[in-house]
Design an enzyme around this catalytic site. Sequence first.
Site, mmCIF file in Angstrom:
data_model
loop_
_atom_site.group_PDB
_atom_site.id
_atom_site.type_symbol
_atom_site.label_atom_id
_atom_site.label_comp_id
_atom_site.label_asym_id
_atom_site.label_seq_id
_atom_site.Cartn_x
_atom_site.Cartn_y
_atom_site.Cartn_z
ATOM 1 N N ASP A 1 13.097 107.983 35.679
ATOM 2 C CA ASP A 1 11.854 107.420 35.124
ATOM 3 C C ASP A 1 11.046 106.813 36.261
ATOM 4 O O ASP A 1 11.455 105.822 36.869
ATOM 5 C CB ASP A 1 12.198 106.350 34.084
ATOM 6 C CG ASP A 1 10.985 105.861 33.309
ATOM 7 O OD1 ASP A 1 9.851 106.070 33.776
ATOM 8 O OD2 ASP A 1 11.185 105.247 32.246
ATOM 9 N N HIS B 1 10.836 109.363 31.595
ATOM 10 C CA HIS B 1 10.327 108.349 30.667
ATOM 11 C C HIS B 1 10.417 108.907 29.253
ATOM 12 O O HIS B 1 9.432 109.414 28.700
ATOM 13 C CB HIS B 1 8.891 107.990 31.047
ATOM 14 C CG HIS B 1 8.396 106.719 30.426
ATOM 15 N ND1 HIS B 1 8.985 105.494 30.644
ATOM 16 C CD2 HIS B 1 7.345 106.487 29.604
ATOM 17 C CE1 HIS B 1 8.317 104.558 29.991
ATOM 18 N NE2 HIS B 1 7.327 105.141 29.334
ATOM 19 N N SER C 1 8.612 102.143 25.564
ATOM 20 C CA SER C 1 7.645 101.901 26.639
ATOM 21 C C SER C 1 6.856 100.615 26.377
ATOM 22 O O SER C 1 7.438 99.543 26.404
ATOM 23 C CB SER C 1 6.734 103.121 26.808
ATOM 24 O OG SER C 1 6.034 103.067 28.022
#
Length: 215
Positions: A159, A190, A106
């Site tokens: 996601d 995610h 991320s």
Amino acid sequence: MNITHALTSINPQSKEPLFLLLHGWGSNEHDLPGLLAYCAPGGDYASLRAPIEYGMGYTWFGKWEYDGVPTGESLDEQARVAGDAIAAWVKANVPAERKIVVMGFSQGGLLAGEMLRLDPERYAAAVSFSGFLAHGALPGDERLAELRTPMFYGHGSADDIFPAEEVRDMSAFYQAHATLTEKVYPGMTHSICMEEMRDVAAFLTDNGLTRPRIW
């Protein structure tokens, strides 16, 4: 910004690549080392703690529009500051001759690519789990496009953290500037899945960064 905490497992005599691990929003330096058991067993690593406290964990970016995700010039500026802090830690703690594979999730996935762009000569490869892109130009972009450094970009079809155009921009940039291996995992949000870890293991082996496993 200064990085003051890192979880490390480093054999100074080893000639194998070191894995530089960068966690995501609200997490910490204990988050990613366990992944190496699936893609680079026994690999040396340095897992850095982001310097900004957030909730029960830490963040690389102190301002954002939603869910730890800055945009526009704010993202460019904060990514550059974080990247410079990571580079300073590397310079102070990792011998210049040691190969480095930078791997992040991320926010850390963005920064994995950012490190290639800031200093493409220093990093042997990058692995971005569900990362995104800071759009502003960086000093190493042209050189990265010449070197075509290997990069893995994995993300889930479900996601919803980033708009679809941001994922497309991430993909397009690294297709143009690196040797990109991109994988999309149906139904994954995610996150990171075991299929992705197998793909990362193959990516590392195929690029000579880990030794093939003998079963």
